[in-house]
Design a protein around this motif. Structure first.
Motif, mmCIF file in Angstrom:
data_model
loop_
_atom_site.group_PDB
_atom_site.id
_atom_site.type_symbol
_atom_site.label_atom_id
_atom_site.label_comp_id
_atom_site.label_asym_id
_atom_site.label_seq_id
_atom_site.Cartn_x
_atom_site.Cartn_y
_atom_site.Cartn_z
ATOM 1 N N GLY A 110 -38.613 8.502 61.790
ATOM 2 C CA GLY A 110 -39.486 7.205 61.562
ATOM 3 C C GLY A 110 -39.192 6.310 62.590
ATOM 4 O O GLY A 110 -38.569 6.591 63.808
ATOM 5 N N GLY A 111 -39.821 5.311 62.495
ATOM 6 C CA GLY A 111 -39.608 4.090 63.521
ATOM 7 C C GLY A 111 -38.321 3.480 63.713
ATOM 8 O O GLY A 111 -37.278 3.853 62.997
ATOM 9 N N CYS A 112 -38.064 2.935 65.125
ATOM 10 C CA CYS A 112 -36.837 2.680 65.433
ATOM 11 C C CYS A 112 -36.334 1.428 64.575
ATOM 12 O O CYS A 112 -35.130 0.820 64.946
ATOM 13 C CB CYS A 112 -36.965 2.654 66.908
ATOM 14 N N ASP A 113 -37.076 0.839 63.746
ATOM 15 C CA ASP A 113 -36.604 -0.391 63.029
ATOM 16 C C ASP A 113 -36.191 0.358 61.609
ATOM 17 O O ASP A 113 -35.660 -0.645 60.774
ATOM 18 C CB ASP A 113 -37.769 -1.539 62.968
ATOM 19 N N MET A 114 -36.221 1.544 61.509
ATOM 20 C CA MET A 114 -36.230 2.211 59.998
ATOM 21 C C MET A 114 -35.226 3.418 60.335
ATOM 22 O O MET A 114 -35.668 4.844 59.923
ATOM 23 C CB MET A 114 -37.391 2.648 59.472
ATOM 24 N N VAL A 115 -34.086 3.349 61.118
ATOM 25 C CA VAL A 115 -33.165 4.592 61.202
ATOM 26 C C VAL A 115 -32.880 5.290 60.339
ATOM 27 O O VAL A 115 -32.741 4.530 59.167
ATOM 28 C CB VAL A 115 -31.938 3.998 62.194
ATOM 29 N N TYR A 116 -32.950 6.514 60.594
ATOM 30 C CA TYR A 116 -32.319 7.550 59.584
ATOM 31 C C TYR A 116 -31.861 8.845 60.521
ATOM 32 O O TYR A 116 -32.102 9.027 61.449
ATOM 33 C CB TYR A 116 -33.426 8.112 58.686
ATOM 34 N N PRO A 117 -30.408 9.110 59.982
ATOM 35 C CA PRO A 117 -29.629 8.388 58.765
ATOM 36 C C PRO A 117 -29.041 7.232 59.332
ATOM 37 O O PRO A 117 -28.590 7.102 60.324
ATOM 38 C CB PRO A 117 -28.646 9.555 58.521
ATOM 39 N N GLY A 132 -29.126 5.907 77.948
ATOM 40 C CA GLY A 132 -30.015 7.168 77.159
ATOM 41 C C GLY A 132 -31.112 6.031 76.396
ATOM 42 O O GLY A 132 -31.508 5.138 76.759
ATOM 43 N N ALA A 133 -32.002 6.839 75.399
ATOM 44 C CA ALA A 133 -32.891 6.319 74.883
ATOM 45 C C ALA A 133 -33.034 6.833 73.499
ATOM 46 O O ALA A 133 -32.701 7.984 73.001
ATOM 47 C CB ALA A 133 -34.255 6.728 75.673
ATOM 48 N N VAL A 134 -33.522 6.172 72.489
ATOM 49 C CA VAL A 134 -33.682 6.292 71.153
ATOM 50 C C VAL A 134 -35.407 6.290 70.805
ATOM 51 O O VAL A 134 -35.920 5.346 71.241
ATOM 52 C CB VAL A 134 -32.995 5.589 69.946
ATOM 53 N N VAL A 135 -35.967 7.213 70.460
ATOM 54 C CA VAL A 135 -37.430 7.449 70.704
ATOM 55 C C VAL A 135 -38.152 7.884 69.283
ATOM 56 O O VAL A 135 -37.719 8.590 68.608
ATOM 57 C CB VAL A 135 -37.760 8.346 71.671
ATOM 58 N N SER A 136 -39.330 7.171 69.238
ATOM 59 C CA SER A 136 -40.263 7.690 67.897
ATOM 60 C C SER A 136 -41.515 7.522 68.462
ATOM 61 O O SER A 136 -42.096 6.872 69.342
ATOM 62 C CB SER A 136 -40.053 6.843 66.767
ATOM 63 N N GLU A 137 -42.454 8.298 67.932
ATOM 64 C CA GLU A 137 -43.878 8.400 68.079
ATOM 65 C C GLU A 137 -44.584 7.568 67.076
ATOM 66 O O GLU A 137 -45.798 7.106 67.049
ATOM 67 C CB GLU A 137 -44.373 9.723 67.949
ATOM 68 N N HIS A 138 -43.751 6.864 66.205
ATOM 69 C CA HIS A 138 -44.325 5.979 65.116
ATOM 70 C C HIS A 138 -44.070 4.505 65.309
ATOM 71 O O HIS A 138 -42.775 4.239 66.064
ATOM 72 C CB HIS A 138 -43.534 6.574 63.967
ATOM 73 N N PRO A 139 -44.733 3.611 64.848
ATOM 74 C CA PRO A 139 -44.252 2.400 65.167
ATOM 75 C C PRO A 139 -43.174 1.897 64.478
ATOM 76 O O PRO A 139 -42.570 2.420 63.743
ATOM 77 C CB PRO A 139 -45.716 1.448 64.448
ATOM 78 N N TRP A 140 -42.693 0.685 65.161
ATOM 79 C CA TRP A 140 -41.215 0.348 65.005
ATOM 80 C C TRP A 140 -40.761 0.265 63.286
ATOM 81 O O TRP A 140 -39.648 0.732 62.947
ATOM 82 C CB TRP A 140 -40.941 -1.357 65.399
ATOM 83 N N GLY A 141 -41.826 -0.226 62.404
ATOM 84 C CA GLY A 141 -41.358 -0.471 60.973
ATOM 85 C C GLY A 141 -41.862 0.921 60.116
ATOM 86 O O GLY A 141 -41.590 0.842 58.831
#
Length: 322
Positions: A110-117, A132-141
């Motif tokens: 999910g987005g980096c504003d909706m971390v899972y787990p 390092g980096a935490v990455v998503s292809e989805h928007p923040w929320g």
């Protein structure tokens, strides 16, 4: 998926990297479906080719120990460790890279504003803060959905020059990451597991299909030298665990003698209760001990040095390292 992490953001500098702009990993252009935008927390320069280390969420102590061992070895050699931030083997790989001062990249579903787990939120913060980096292809929320995790596996495999599977069932996200790596014409390495373990059936199947088995740290370092020649001048800090002792939470531990080495190796592969050890090591066809008291003394020595631990179900096995 009750544990959505709603409202929990990864802490750190934020970036949005569009396809075709500076910082977008060129290796993603080889994917069938390249992401149009990457949403990144941390250092975007961390998005370089590395080693994917993936495994079961419901990992065994063996799987977590293997993830930590090989991810740590890669990090010490300057190879970035790429994974999915999940519980179990993924988290163990990220933790090992951080402990060795290396870079690690976590791709979220999910987005980096909706971390899972959400239980790994602190881990994600440390990844972003450490270079390092935490990455998503989805928007923040964007909330995590079951289908988004299967899709993100192509990004883990796509950024990796090779994918190491440390533990996987047949029908699993880990197995799908290996499929994505093969589809992208990348190397797939596999840590063999017990034939009696459901969490290793997929991993062993991959070996049967031609994946390269990883049997110890020394040969794994040689593989890294071939796959990442730019880091080959950096040598592994540890010798082969099979030659020096056993791997525990404190690193490679020397063992008092060959009997302890044999017992520790057996328990790492197949945790046992005392009565099972008695049947195998005292009453078996080729007994290691003359009696139960000798066996219990050996088990006590291994516990004392942190080579094994007793699990809640009464079995003894490798120390849980994540």
């Amino acid at each position: 998926m009750a544990d959505t992490g709603r409202g929990r953001s990864v802490k750190g500098p934020r970036w949005e990297i569009a396809r075709g702009t500076r910082g977008y990993p060129p290796v993603f252009e080889c994917l069938d479906d390249p992401p149009e935008t990457l949403y990144v927390v941390g250092d975007p320069d961390a998005l370089s080719e590395g080693l994917a280390v993936v495994g079961a969420r419901k990992a065994t102590p063996y799987g977590r120990a293997a993830a930590r061992l090989f991810a740590g070895c890669a990090a010490r050699r300057g190879v970035s460790v790429v994974s999915g931030g999940a519980r179990g083997c993924d988290a163990a790989a990220h933790e090992a890279a951080l402990e060795q001062g290396g870079r690690t990249v976590a791709f979220l579903g999910g987005g980096c504003d909706m971390v899972y787990p959400v239980c790994n939120a602190g881990l994600f913060d440390r990844i972003a803060a450490s270079g390092g980096a935490v990455v998503s292809e989805h928007p923040w929320g964007f909330p995590p959905k079951p289908y988004t995790f299967r899709a993100r596996n192509r990004l883990i495999a796509g950024l990796a020059r090779a994918t190491l599977v440390v533990e996987a069932g047949v029908a699993s996200g880990t197995f799908s990451t290996a499929d994505e790596a093969l589809r992208a014409n990348r190397d797939v390495l596999v840590v063999p597991g017990s034939i009696f373990s459901e969490t290793s059936r997929g991993a062993n199947m991959l070996i049967g299909q031609g994946a390269m088995p990883v049997i110890d740290e020394e040969s794994f370092c040689e593989m890294l030298d071939r796959m990442f020649p730019e880091t080959a001048s950096t040598h592994c800090a540890y010798a082969s665990a099979s030659a020096r002792g056993v791997v525990s939470g404190q690193g490679v531990l020397p063992l008092p003698g060959p009997l302890e080495t044999d017992v520790a190796a057996a328990l790492a592969a197949d945790p046992m209760r005392l009565e099972q050890m008695a049947a195998a090591f005292v009453d078996g066809d080729e007994p290691l001990f003359g009696g139960m008291s000798e066996l219990m003394a050996c088990v006590g020595r291994l516990e004392a040095i942190g080579a094994i631990e007793r699990y809640p179900d009464g079995r003894f096995g490798a120390v849980k390292r994540a």
